[in-house]
Design a protein around this motif. Sequence first.
Motif, short mmCIF file in Angstrom:
data_model
loop_
_atom_site.label_atom_id
_atom_site.label_comp_id
_atom_site.label_asym_id
_atom_site.label_seq_id
_atom_site.Cartn_x
_atom_site.Cartn_y
_atom_site.Cartn_z
N ALA A 394 0.79 -1.36 0.07
CA ALA A 394 -0.01 0.08 0.02
C ALA A 394 0.81 1.39 -0.19
N LEU A 395 1.82 1.33 0.81
CA LEU A 395 2.92 2.59 0.98
C LEU A 395 3.55 2.55 -0.47
N SER A 396 3.95 1.61 -1.16
CA SER A 396 4.51 1.53 -2.53
C SER A 396 3.53 2.28 -3.27
N MET A 397 2.22 1.72 -3.48
CA MET A 397 1.07 2.24 -4.53
C MET A 397 0.94 3.80 -4.22
N ALA A 398 0.78 4.17 -2.70
CA ALA A 398 0.77 5.52 -2.54
C ALA A 398 1.89 6.40 -2.93
N LEU A 399 3.28 6.00 -2.82
CA LEU A 399 4.38 6.75 -3.19
C LEU A 399 4.51 6.77 -4.82
N GLY A 400 4.08 5.66 -5.21
CA GLY A 400 4.11 5.54 -6.67
C GLY A 400 3.05 6.45 -7.33
N THR A 401 1.92 6.63 -6.73
CA THR A 401 1.06 7.65 -7.48
C THR A 401 1.36 9.01 -7.39
N PHE A 402 2.04 9.23 -6.08
CA PHE A 402 2.53 10.60 -5.90
C PHE A 402 3.55 11.05 -6.72
N PHE A 403 4.76 10.09 -6.87
CA PHE A 403 5.83 10.48 -7.68
C PHE A 403 5.59 10.53 -9.20
N GLY A 404 4.60 9.44 -9.65
CA GLY A 404 4.15 9.25 -10.99
C GLY A 404 3.52 10.62 -11.39
N THR A 405 2.58 11.02 -10.68
CA THR A 405 1.77 12.29 -10.95
C THR A 405 2.58 13.33 -10.87
N TYR A 406 3.49 13.63 -10.00
CA TYR A 406 4.26 14.64 -9.65
C TYR A 406 5.37 14.90 -10.79
N ASN A 407 5.76 13.86 -11.47
CA ASN A 407 6.83 13.80 -12.53
C ASN A 407 6.01 14.04 -13.71
N VAL A 408 4.99 13.41 -14.41
CA VAL A 408 4.27 13.81 -15.34
C VAL A 408 3.88 15.28 -15.42
N VAL A 409 3.54 15.92 -14.17
CA VAL A 409 2.93 17.30 -14.46
C VAL A 409 4.41 18.09 -14.75
N LYS A 410 5.42 17.80 -13.98
CA LYS A 410 6.88 18.36 -14.31
C LYS A 410 7.49 18.19 -15.70
N PHE A 411 6.79 17.17 -16.16
CA PHE A 411 7.43 16.66 -17.54
C PHE A 411 7.20 17.95 -18.69
N GLU A 412 6.38 18.89 -18.32
CA GLU A 412 6.24 20.01 -19.44
C GLU A 412 7.53 20.84 -19.37
N ALA A 413 8.35 20.65 -18.55
CA ALA A 413 9.53 21.71 -18.41
C ALA A 413 10.74 20.88 -18.81
N SER A 414 10.47 19.68 -19.15
CA SER A 414 11.70 18.93 -19.76
C SER A 414 12.03 19.32 -20.94
N LYS A 415 13.22 18.68 -21.50
CA LYS A 415 13.79 19.03 -22.71
C LYS A 415 13.43 17.65 -23.69
N PHE A 416 12.51 16.90 -23.28
CA PHE A 416 12.22 15.67 -24.22
C PHE A 416 10.94 16.10 -24.82
N PHE A 417 11.00 15.60 -26.38
CA PHE A 417 9.90 15.80 -27.24
C PHE A 417 9.73 17.50 -27.55
N ASN A 418 8.63 17.52 -28.18
CA ASN A 418 8.26 18.88 -28.66
C ASN A 418 7.29 19.39 -27.42
N SER A 419 6.97 20.66 -27.59
CA SER A 419 6.09 21.19 -26.70
C SER A 419 4.79 20.85 -26.63
N LYS A 420 4.00 20.38 -27.95
CA LYS A 420 2.86 19.72 -27.97
C LYS A 420 2.65 18.32 -27.24
N TYR A 421 3.56 17.61 -27.12
CA TYR A 421 3.67 16.31 -26.74
C TYR A 421 4.01 16.32 -25.14
#
Length: 708
Positions: A394-421
Motif C-alpha cells: 500500500a505504501l509503495s502504491m501511494a508513493l508511486g501515485t505521488f511521484f508518478g503524478t508529480y513527474n508527469v506534471v513536471k514533464f512540461e518543463a523537460s527537454k524531451f519531445f516537443n512542446s505539443k507532446y
Amino acid sequence: MHCHHHHENVNNQAERPRHRCCSFFTAPFIALLLVISAQFTSAFPTPGHHRSVLVKGSGHFINHRSISGAFCSSYAGSKGNAGLPSDGCQSARSVVLQATSKDKIEFQRSLLEAKIANDIKDTVVKEEKQRIEVVTKKIDQEKEELEVAVKEVKEAVKEVSKSAINLGGAVISSNTEMKEAVQGVSQSAKKVGGAFIKKVPKIFRRSFTLLATGEMRNDFLRRRKHYVSDWTVAFKKKRQVIPAVLFLYFACLAPAVSFGSISSEVTNGSMGVVEYLLGSGVAGMLYSILCGQPMAFVAPTGLTLAFISGLFRFCSLSELPFFSVYAWVGIWTSLFMSLLGLSGSSKLIRFCTRFTDEVFNGMLSVNFIYEAFVSLRRNFVNADPMNLTMPFVALSMALGTFFGTYNVVKFEASKFFNSKYRKIIKNFGPVSVICLFTLFNLSPWAQKFHVPTLSVPDTFQLAGGRSFLVGLKDIPVNIRLLCAFPACLVTCLFFMDQNISVRLVNDPDNKLKKGAAYNLDMIALGIITGVLSIFGLPWMCGATVQSMNHVRAMAETKLNEETNQMEITEVTETRMTGFVIHAMLASTVMLLPLIKKIPIPVVSGVFLFLGRKLMTGNTFIKRITDSIAESSRLPDKNPLNLLGRKKMNIYTGVQVLCLMGLFAFKSIPAITIFFPAMIGVLMSIRAFVLPNYFSEEEFVALKDPTYQ
C-alpha cells in the motif's frame, strides 16, 4: 539793469535763512501727514495704478511708493536750493519700489491660489450635492415603482380571492352562475399570472438595487459582461479542458469519499459517502452557475466536518432531532451569508495580508499530507505484525501515485519531445497514473495482498433510508430561533475560509483577467448552504487545494530561464470545467460499484500530490529552505540578501510558530468551531505586533506590504 539784478540777489540772500528754517520744520510734518494719510487709505483702498501692499506683522496696507515719493520730493525740494544732492532719496525710492513690486506679485499670487482653491472646493461640493440628489431621486423612484408593482400584485390576488368566493357561492346556487364564476376566476388568474410575469422581475430588480451596496453592485456588473464567455471559452480549449476535468474529478472525488467515510463514523451513519458525493456535486454545479469567481471550488473541509460532528454530539446529548437542528442552523447561516454579501463586507478581507494567506495555505498543505500518512499508518497498525506485506505494498502504491503524478506534471518543463507532446503528457498524465495503479490492484497477482479499497455503499440511498427533505417543524419555535447562535460561528468560519480561498485564487501571480467578485461569491455560498441544509446534505465552503489545482490545470505556462521555474502566462477562466467536474461527481452515486474498486493508497497518493502542489508558489515554504542556503547562490532580490539572514529568519520563524498553532488548534475537535478566531489572531499579529520589529520597506522586501 545790473543794479536791479544785484538788488534781487541781495533780497534772495536775505530771505534764504528763513526759507531754510521753514523747510527744516515742515518736511517732517509733511512726511507724518503722508504716513497718516497712507494708513487711512489702506483702510479704504481705491483702485489705481499704485496698489497698497500688506505689511507682514501689522494688519495695514501702506503705499510705499506714495510715501517714499512724497517724502523724498519734499526733502529734495527743501535741500535742492541749498545745493545738497538727492541721490540717497532716489536710491531709497528704488529699493522701496522693488520691495513693493515683489510683495505685490506675491500677494496677487496668493490671492489667485486662494481663489482657485475655493473654486475647486465649490465645484467638488456642488458635484457631490448633485450626485447625492440624483442617487436620492433614483432610490425614491425605485421605491415608488416597487410599491406600485406590489400593490398591483396584491390587487390581482384580491380579485382571485373574490372570484374564488363567488365560485364557492355559485357551486351552491346554480350551474350557470358557477360557469360565470369559473370564467371570472380564470380571468383573474390570467391577470395574476400576467402581473407576476411582468412585475416579479421588476420587484426583484428593484429590491436588489435597494438592498445591495455599491461594492455588491460593482461585483455583479464586473462579472455580468463575462458570463457568456465563461461558458463558451471552454469549447475553444478542448485539449486543455478535457484532461483537466478528468484529473480534477479524482482530485475532488478523493476528499468527498474520505470525509464521507469519517462523517459516517462520527455521526453514527447519519451522513455518509453518498451524502458527501451528492452534496459536493450539487454545491459545485450551483456554485459554477451563481459565483463570481468560477476558478474557485467549494468542497467539504475538515473544519466543516468538525463542526457537524460537534453539532451531532450536542443534539444527541440534548435529545433533539439532528437533521432539524442542522437544517435551521444552515438556514440562519444562509441568511447571514447573504446579508454579508449584500452589505459588501468582503472588502474587510483586504486587511488580511500575505502573512496570513501563506500561513493558512501552509496549514492546508500540511493537513493534506498529514491525512495521507495517517491513512497509510493505519495499514501498519491494523496489519498482522508477522505479515507486513500489505502495508508495504500500500505504501509503495501511494508513493508511486505521488511521484508518478508529480513527474508527469513536471514533464512540461523537460527537454524531451516537443512542446505539443509535453503538454499532452502533462494534461493526461495524472489520470493515467491513477488508472494504471487501479488496474494493477485488480490484477490476480495483486489481489492476494488485499489492499483496501474505497468503502462506499453498493446502491444509491441516503443514510438510514430517510427522505430527501428535512422536517423543519420537528423542533419548537424557540429552538429554531436559538439555532441562530451556532449559525453565527458557522458564518464566521465560512466567511474567513471562503474569502481566503478565493483571495489566493485571485492572486496577481495567477494572471487572472476577468476580475474578482468576493461579495457575489458570498451570496452564492449562502444560497448553496440553504439548499444543502433543507435536503440534509453536508455543508461546503471554499476549497483552497482544489481551487489552486484548478487554476494550474487551466493555465498556460512557460519556463523562466533565470529562475528555472515554470511561470503562468495565461489562465483559461471558465465555468464549464467546474460544472462538468461536479456533475460527474454527483453522478458518481450511480457508479458506486466501480468507485469501490479504487484503492485507498491511490487516494492517499493523490492527497500527497495535492498537498505538495499547493506548496508551489508559497514564499513562506520557500523561505524555510532559503534560510539554510548560501546567499551568493540566491537572486539579489531574495529577502535573505535584502534583509539579512537574521531578519528573514525571525519573520519566517513567526510564521512557523503560527502554522504549528493553527494545526494544533484544528486537531482538537472540541474547539475547532472557533477556528475563525485563530485567523483573527494571525491578522492581529501581522497588524499590531510585527510592525514594531519590521519597517514597511522590510515588509515590501518580504512581499507582504501593508494594506493602505
